[in-house]
Design a protein around this motif. Structure first.
Motif, short mmCIF file in Angstrom:
data_model
loop_
_atom_site.label_atom_id
_atom_site.label_comp_id
_atom_site.label_asym_id
_atom_site.label_seq_id
_atom_site.Cartn_x
_atom_site.Cartn_y
_atom_site.Cartn_z
N UNK A 127 0.85 -1.17 0.00
CA UNK A 127 0.00 0.00 0.00
C UNK A 127 0.89 1.24 0.00
N UNK A 128 0.25 2.41 0.08
CA UNK A 128 0.97 3.67 -0.12
C UNK A 128 0.72 4.61 1.05
N UNK A 129 1.55 4.53 2.10
CA UNK A 129 1.40 5.43 3.26
C UNK A 129 1.68 6.89 2.89
N UNK A 130 1.11 7.84 3.69
CA UNK A 130 0.26 7.55 4.85
C UNK A 130 -1.11 7.04 4.42
N UNK A 131 -1.51 5.93 5.01
CA UNK A 131 -2.81 5.35 4.70
C UNK A 131 -3.31 4.61 5.94
N UNK A 132 -4.35 3.85 5.80
CA UNK A 132 -5.01 3.22 6.94
C UNK A 132 -4.04 2.33 7.70
N UNK A 133 -3.91 2.60 9.00
CA UNK A 133 -2.87 1.93 9.78
C UNK A 133 -3.18 0.46 10.08
N UNK A 185 -1.79 -12.22 9.28
CA UNK A 185 -1.97 -13.32 8.33
C UNK A 185 -0.64 -13.84 7.79
N UNK A 186 0.46 -13.39 8.38
CA UNK A 186 1.77 -13.86 7.93
C UNK A 186 2.18 -13.34 6.56
N UNK A 187 1.59 -12.21 6.17
CA UNK A 187 1.87 -11.61 4.86
C UNK A 187 2.88 -10.49 5.03
N UNK A 188 3.93 -10.48 4.25
CA UNK A 188 4.89 -9.38 4.31
C UNK A 188 4.23 -8.10 3.80
N UNK A 189 4.54 -6.98 4.41
CA UNK A 189 3.94 -5.69 4.05
C UNK A 189 5.02 -4.78 3.49
N UNK A 190 4.84 -4.34 2.27
CA UNK A 190 5.78 -3.42 1.64
C UNK A 190 5.03 -2.13 1.30
N UNK A 191 5.78 -1.04 1.22
CA UNK A 191 5.14 0.25 1.04
C UNK A 191 5.68 0.99 -0.18
N UNK A 192 4.80 1.77 -0.77
CA UNK A 192 5.18 2.72 -1.79
C UNK A 192 5.19 4.11 -1.19
N UNK A 193 5.31 5.11 -2.02
CA UNK A 193 5.35 6.49 -1.54
C UNK A 193 4.35 7.33 -2.31
N UNK A 194 3.93 8.42 -1.70
CA UNK A 194 3.06 9.41 -2.31
C UNK A 194 3.83 10.72 -2.51
N UNK A 195 3.21 11.64 -3.23
CA UNK A 195 3.77 12.97 -3.37
C UNK A 195 3.59 13.72 -2.04
N UNK A 196 4.24 14.88 -1.93
CA UNK A 196 4.17 15.66 -0.70
C UNK A 196 2.75 16.08 -0.35
N UNK A 197 1.89 16.24 -1.37
CA UNK A 197 0.50 16.61 -1.13
C UNK A 197 -0.40 15.40 -0.97
N UNK A 198 0.20 14.22 -0.78
CA UNK A 198 -0.49 12.95 -0.55
C UNK A 198 -1.14 12.37 -1.81
N UNK A 199 -0.88 12.95 -2.96
CA UNK A 199 -1.44 12.43 -4.21
C UNK A 199 -0.60 11.26 -4.72
N UNK A 200 -1.14 10.56 -5.71
CA UNK A 200 -0.46 9.42 -6.32
C UNK A 200 -0.81 9.43 -7.80
N UNK A 201 0.19 9.48 -8.64
CA UNK A 201 -0.06 9.51 -10.08
C UNK A 201 -0.10 8.10 -10.64
N UNK A 202 -0.75 7.91 -11.79
CA UNK A 202 -0.76 6.58 -12.41
C UNK A 202 0.64 6.07 -12.71
N UNK A 203 1.50 6.96 -13.21
CA UNK A 203 2.85 6.55 -13.57
C UNK A 203 3.65 6.10 -12.35
N UNK A 204 3.54 6.88 -11.26
CA UNK A 204 4.27 6.53 -10.05
C UNK A 204 3.76 5.23 -9.45
N UNK A 205 2.44 5.09 -9.36
CA UNK A 205 1.87 3.87 -8.80
C UNK A 205 2.31 2.65 -9.59
N UNK A 206 2.22 2.74 -10.91
CA UNK A 206 2.57 1.59 -11.76
C UNK A 206 4.04 1.23 -11.63
N UNK A 207 4.91 2.23 -11.62
CA UNK A 207 6.35 1.97 -11.52
C UNK A 207 6.69 1.30 -10.19
#
Length: 366
Positions: A116-122, A131-153
């Motif tokens: 998921x992409x913090x800051x988000x639901x804790x 559930x024994x699932x590893x959790x990895x994180x992405x990043x958002x822009x400074x204004x908390x937005x997320x672009x299609x290109x960034x999310x996909x990459x």
């Protein structure tokens, strides 16, 4: 080390749970609770009576197990959501947290990852851990937005098994465009990733903010999660649900506990959905208070994030902790969600908003 922690550490607890603290916001007895994004309007009296009547009817059969397939509830939820959905597209649980947990049980687990992409639901990392699932994180822009290109990459780089996108996002209130969800879905194809769009606050979105429900046709790995806790004012009833391809529900049947939705829960939800229009009548008022909070905080020189939810995240304070404590002393509880320099406030009734803004003004430098 506290005695409670010492006692806990003597048990053969899983190593990955040692040192963790339970999830939960402060539960304090103050007049105005604006910290956990509840619907502060409550239930209309005639809806309360309808729920009580439905529950009373269900009580006569409590010696029997409930409908394991919650057939009537799935029918009503499909009609409520529209978009051509049928009962086979619907699944429900005891709050959307249980629905998310079941998704992680079915599609996550040891050797798999959720992203998921913090800051988000804790709760996302906690559900993953449970559930024994590893959790990895992405990043958002400074204004908390997320672009299609960034999310996909970022998704291509991490190759997760489950992708969780929260929109409107908790705790920021910001919404994702459908192009972001489409890009995430396509980027997850290489790892055959399940894409969960958590729309817990969807009913509070601005009119021009579309739901990801319209993306479901032809996308069997896409899940839209919803709740009746917020807009329906049923946080205490614990009813969450999802819409997806029928095979998603088939997968969750493999991990759900037997008869997981009680007859009382089903009766409550069915009665509420029968009166959905009445329960949702306060949504526009809540949205109006939210937009008012954004405007007035901006006028005060603060920095509120644009919100499609029933809450507002705001920064721009010299000492957020002092502001939080000052509000609490005046009987107003808001949320410190751990984003430096920010607090979050639920949009309540007009009177609650009046009090919050009045107290806040008194706490800010002149």
């Amino acid at each position: 080390m506290s005695e409670q922690l010492e006692n806990l550490n003597r048990l053969p607890l899983r190593d990955d749970l040692r040192g963790l603290t339970p999830y939960g916001a402060p539960q304090l007895d103050v007049p105005i609770l604006l910290n956990v994004n509840e619907n502060t309007h409550g239930l209309p009296e005639h809806v309360r009576r309808a729920i009580v009547a439905e529950v009373e009817s269900a009580v006569g059969g409590l010696n029997r197990y409930p409908d394991r397939e919650f057939t009537q509830l799935r029918e009503k939820l499909a009609r409520y959501l529209g978009h051509g959905l049928v009962p086979e597209n619907i699944w429900a649980g005891n709050g959307s947290n249980e629905v998310l947990q079941q998704i992680l049980q079915a599609f996550g687990g040891p050797g798999r990852t959720a992203m998921s992409f913090p800051p988000t639901y804790s709760m996302y990392p906690l559900l993953a851990s449970g559930t024994g699932t590893a959790y990895v994180t992405g990043t958002r822009e400074a204004d908390f937005s997320l672009t299609p290109e960034s999310a996909a990459a970022q998704i291509r780089a991490q190759a997760p098994n489950i992708i969780i996108l929260c929109t409107p996002n908790n705790p920021t209130g910001t919404a994702l465009g459908l192009d972001v969800i489409e890009a995430a879905y396509e980027a997850g194809e290489a790892s055959n990733a399940i894409v969960v769009v958590d729309e817990a606050y969807a009913e509070f979105s601005h009119a021009d903010t579309p739901s990801a429900l319209q993306l479901l046709p032809g996308r069997e790995r896409l899940i839209i999660s919803r709740t009746m806790s917020k807009a329906f004012a049923l946080a205490g009833a614990r009813i969450g649900y999802l819409a997806a391809a029928p095979q998603i529900a088939d997968a969750l049947r493999l991990v759900r506990l037997p008869y997981h939705l009680s007859a009382i829960t089903q009766a409550t939800a069915n009665a509420a959905l029968t009166h959905a229009d009445a329960l949702l009548s306060n949504v526009e008022d809540i949205k109006g208070q939210r937009d008012r909070i954004v405007r007035e905080l901006t006028d005060l020189g603060l920095d509120p994030a644009p919100s499609d939810a029933n809450f507002v995240l705001f920064g721009g304070m010299e000492n957020p902790r002092a502001v939080w404590e000052g509000l609490l002393e005046a009987g107003v509880l808001v949320r410190d969600i751990g984003i430096e320099g920010h607090l979050r406030v639920t949009a309540g009734t007009e009177a609650e908003t009046d009090t919050f803004l009045t107290v806040l003004r008194s706490l800010l430098p002149a």
